[in-house]
Design a protein around this motif. Structure first.
Motif, PDB file in Angstrom:
ATOM      1  N   ASN A  47       0.882  -1.483  -0.036  1.00 56.99           N
ATOM      2  CA  ASN A  47      -0.119   0.105   0.033  1.00 56.99           C
ATOM      3  C   ASN A  47       0.881   1.394  -0.077  1.00 56.99           C
ATOM      4  O   ASN A  47       0.280   2.412  -0.831  1.00 56.99           O
ATOM      5  N   THR A  50       2.431   1.520  -3.811  1.00 52.08           N
ATOM      6  CA  THR A  50       1.272   1.938  -4.777  1.00 52.08           C
ATOM      7  C   THR A  50       0.568   3.407  -4.214  1.00 52.08           C
ATOM      8  O   THR A  50      -0.333   3.792  -5.043  1.00 52.08           O
ATOM      9  N   PHE A  52      -1.004   4.369  -1.769  1.00 53.13           N
ATOM     10  CA  PHE A  52      -2.292   4.173  -0.898  1.00 53.13           C
ATOM     11  C   PHE A  52      -2.442   4.595   0.430  1.00 53.13           C
ATOM     12  O   PHE A  52      -3.127   5.290   1.068  1.00 53.13           O
ATOM     13  N   LEU A  71       0.077  10.370  -5.398  1.00 52.31           N
ATOM     14  CA  LEU A  71      -1.240   9.767  -5.599  1.00 52.31           C
ATOM     15  C   LEU A  71      -1.202   8.527  -6.374  1.00 52.31           C
ATOM     16  O   LEU A  71      -0.613   8.244  -7.214  1.00 52.31           O
ATOM     17  N   PRO A  72      -2.009   7.409  -6.108  1.00 54.19           N
ATOM     18  CA  PRO A  72      -2.132   6.259  -6.828  1.00 54.19           C
ATOM     19  C   PRO A  72      -2.155   6.135  -8.404  1.00 54.19           C
ATOM     20  O   PRO A  72      -1.158   5.387  -9.042  1.00 54.19           O
ATOM     21  N   ASN A  73      -2.848   7.113  -8.820  1.00 54.14           N
ATOM     22  CA  ASN A  73      -3.139   6.937 -10.220  1.00 54.14           C
ATOM     23  C   ASN A  73      -1.833   7.684 -10.996  1.00 54.14           C
ATOM     24  O   ASN A  73      -1.548   6.958 -12.004  1.00 54.14           O
ATOM     25  N   ALA A  76       0.583   4.605 -10.725  1.00 58.17           N
ATOM     26  CA  ALA A  76       0.352   3.562 -11.495  1.00 58.17           C
ATOM     27  C   ALA A  76       0.822   3.824 -13.003  1.00 58.17           C
ATOM     28  O   ALA A  76       1.179   2.962 -13.781  1.00 58.17           O
ATOM     29  N   LYS A  77       0.649   5.064 -13.351  1.00 58.19           N
ATOM     30  CA  LYS A  77       1.228   5.755 -14.805  1.00 58.19           C
ATOM     31  C   LYS A  77       2.626   5.394 -14.773  1.00 58.19           C
ATOM     32  O   LYS A  77       3.056   5.289 -15.829  1.00 58.19           O
ATOM     33  N   SER A  81       2.139  -1.985 -10.717  1.00 59.71           N
ATOM     34  CA  SER A  81       0.771  -2.348 -10.648  1.00 59.71           C
ATOM     35  C   SER A  81       0.780  -3.499  -9.838  1.00 59.71           C
ATOM     36  O   SER A  81       1.439  -3.736  -9.344  1.00 59.71           O
ATOM     37  N   ARG A  82      -0.630  -3.829  -9.489  1.00 57.25           N
ATOM     38  CA  ARG A  82      -0.716  -4.891  -8.195  1.00 57.25           C
ATOM     39  C   ARG A  82      -1.746  -5.787  -8.617  1.00 57.25           C
ATOM     40  O   ARG A  82      -2.878  -5.365  -9.149  1.00 57.25           O
ATOM     41  N   PHE A  84      -4.562  -7.930  -5.558  1.00 58.93           N
ATOM     42  CA  PHE A  84      -5.148  -7.879  -4.191  1.00 58.93           C
ATOM     43  C   PHE A  84      -5.219  -9.269  -3.548  1.00 58.93           C
ATOM     44  O   PHE A  84      -5.799 -10.088  -4.123  1.00 58.93           O
ATOM     45  N   ARG A  88     -10.054  -8.157  -5.588  1.00 58.88           N
ATOM     46  CA  ARG A  88     -10.755  -6.665  -5.852  1.00 58.88           C
ATOM     47  C   ARG A  88     -10.845  -6.445  -7.376  1.00 58.88           C
ATOM     48  O   ARG A  88     -10.384  -5.543  -7.948  1.00 58.88           O
TER      49      ARG A  88
END
Lengths: 256, 296
Positions: A47, A50, A52, A71-73, A76-77, A81-82, A84, A88
């Protein structure tokens, strides 16, 4: 070259110290196992990486960029990536749509394009779907593309999560207990898939797993966490015999 | 029988407007888990925006309609940005209270700037009653009813298309399903939330202008009752579920008209609350809802 670096990371929830003094250096194309008893802080590490959770202390550097508190987004860019631990998926979306959420990440398509349906939009749209299908083929779910995600059997849901993660075209992928609930045949398939991700797609992989058979067979390096701190680190064979590891897992009784 | 049919037609016309407003409630709830109590007042602002476009700018019906939708899109996005976004991680009750506050703010700003006196909405569509239908079936249908129902249905079809067939719609459904995961998969949830508010507010604006055309009068408090009724419609259909809001809206409009025609017109507002109480007792998840699934 070091791809990911966590320096002296500390995470606290209220008064509870979830992770402390955590240092980790991950080289490009490494396949690392993260093990430890329940509640040891493994998922918390994911977390933090990423975005979070924000650590109260320490920093996270990914491929030279400081991503602490980002921020997570955005993260990710950048290429992390992950999956869960408790699956999820987007339950009511189709299998293909789930993966397309991942594969649209690098598209520069704006919502205006998407509404006005410009020709640029159709080209991008085609690319997004093609990449999503590629990811589905990789995990062998391409025939189920129009199925609603929640109707998939358990093992397929795990595979779909991996496909969705791959579709974001990451350099680093974090797998959180991918073998949980899988039968031995599925677990073998999974191990082959993880090896494929590393060897053919050149991904760097961080793996949380309770199934020691998986960890010992595919990981090159294993990190053992207990109470939020690293208690041992090394090749799978070295780890197996360390007393502090046995103690964390089995209690302080010496095992013969 | 003829009387019943006549009231059904009136009910469908009213219901289509409730459905348009209910959609905004349900979409925002689906994405944020928030009942946007200011939504009824956005509808009111929509009616006024249309009114001013027609009277001050002397625009025709189509540009006025578009103007009203754009004004409300901007208003909805701003409300989210400045009132709700700072509270995104706050307890739900804080956001809910804020929503009620925004609602009062809009109503009272309306009273200050536009006076509480009702205004006559311009008669942009001259009333026409279809004589042939009356002679054959004995029911009166006028052209305004047809305009209202067809515009509403067209907008609902467009919405379904956006939600189910476009990239942003897909992102909306993903965020609604699991916001955190969508975030970690690279979805810009701020954009998705703004977009949801924009679309929901545009539908409310359309409802406001249509009501102006239908009932010919608007005032700054006109959003209060329809707002509550549309909220009931959204709950009735299953809050967070788009087709549910449409069906709920029509049911509520028809129920209201039937009650006021056949029981007593003083019960027309009471029926909405009776339905709300009934649905909460019998099927709290709504007509289309699946029971006991806590969505966050």
């Amino acid at each position: 070259m070091s791809l990911l670096r966590l320096n002296d990371v500390m995470v606290a929830f209220g008064g509870l110290l979830a992770v402390s003094n955590f240092d980790l250096n991950v080289e490009d194309r490494e396949l690392i196992g993260l093990i430890g008893p329940n509640g040891a802080g493994k998922t918390t590490i994911f977390n933090v990486i990423t975005g979070f959770h924000t650590p109260v202390r320490g920093s996270v550097i990914f491929s030279g960029v400081d991503i602490t508190g980002k921020l997570p987004n955005y993260i990710a860019k950048l290429g992390i990536s992950r999956t869960f631990q408790n699956i999820r998926l987007f339950q009511n979306l189709t299998v293909l749509e789930n993966v397309m959420i991942g594969s649209q990440i690098h598209s520069r398509i704006s919502y205006i394009h998407s509404l006005l349906r410009t020709s640029y939009f159709y080209r991008e749209e085609f690319k997004i779907e093609k990449n999503a299908m590629k990811a589905l083929e990789l995990v062998g779910l391409e025939r189920l593309r129009d199925e609603i995600a929640k109707n998939l059997p358990y093992g397929d849901q795990r595979k779909l999560e991996i496909a969705r993660a791959i579709a974001t075209e990451p350099r680093l992928i974090l797998l959180d207990e991918p073998a949980a609930g899988m039968n031995p045949r599925e677990t073998d398939e999974l191990m082959n898939m993880i090896k494929f991700l590393r060897n053919e797609l050149n991904l760097t992989i961080l793996l949380i797993e309770h199934d020691m058979h998986v960890v010992m067979n595919i990981c090159e390096r294993v990190i053992v966490l207990n109470y939020g701190e690293i208690i041992a680190e090394g090749a799978p064979d070295e780890i197996k015999s360390k007393p502090e590891v046995l103690e964390a897992y089995l209690g302080s009784v010496a095992v013969g | 029988m003829v009387e019943f049919l006549q009231q059904m037609i009136n009910g469908i016309a009213l219901g289509s407007i409730y459905a348009l407003i209910a959609l905004g409630y349900t979409m925002v709830y689906g994405i944020l888990g928030l009942i946007n109590f200011a939504h009824g007042d956005i509808y009111m602002v929509g009616a006024f925006a249309g009114y001013f476009a027609m009277t001050l700018f002397k625009w025709g019906i189509v540009p006025s309609f578009i103007f009203s939708m754009l004004v409300c899109a901007l208003l909805g996005v701003s409300i989210e940005r400045f009132a709700y976004k700072p509270l995104r991680n706050a307890p739900r009750i804080a956001v809910l209270t804020t929503a009620i506050g925004v609602s009062f703010l809009l109503e009272n700003l309306g009273v200050i700037f536009w006076t509480p006196t009702p205004r006559a909405f311009p008669q942009v569509i001259p009333l026409k009653i279809y004589q042939g239908i009356y002679e054959r079936f004995g029911v009166i249908i006028n052209n305004r009813q047809i305009v209202i129902v067809s515009i509403s249905i067209a907008l609902m079809i467009l919405l379904q298309f956006i939600v189910n067939r476009t990239k942003i719609g897909m992102a909306m459904r993903a965020v609604s399903s699991d916001r955190e995961t969508a975030w970690m998969m690279g979805v810009n949830i701020d954009h998705v939330i703004s977009f949801t508010f924009a679309i929901g507010s545009m539908l409310a604006a359309a409802g406001g202008v249509l009501v102006g055309i239908y009932f010919n009068r608007i005032d700054p408090l006109m959003g209060v009752m329809p707002g509550i009724k549309a909220f009931v419609a959204a709950v009735l259909g299953g809050i967070g579920i788009i087709p549910g809001a449409m069906v709920g809206g029509f049911i509520l409009g028809i129920a209201e008209i039937l009650v006021s025609a056949f029981i007593a017109s003083s019960y027309r507002d009471a029926i909405a609350f009776a339905i709300l109480i009934l649905i909460l007792l019998v099927r709290p998840s709504g007509i289309f809802g699946t029971a006991a699934r806590e969505k966050v």
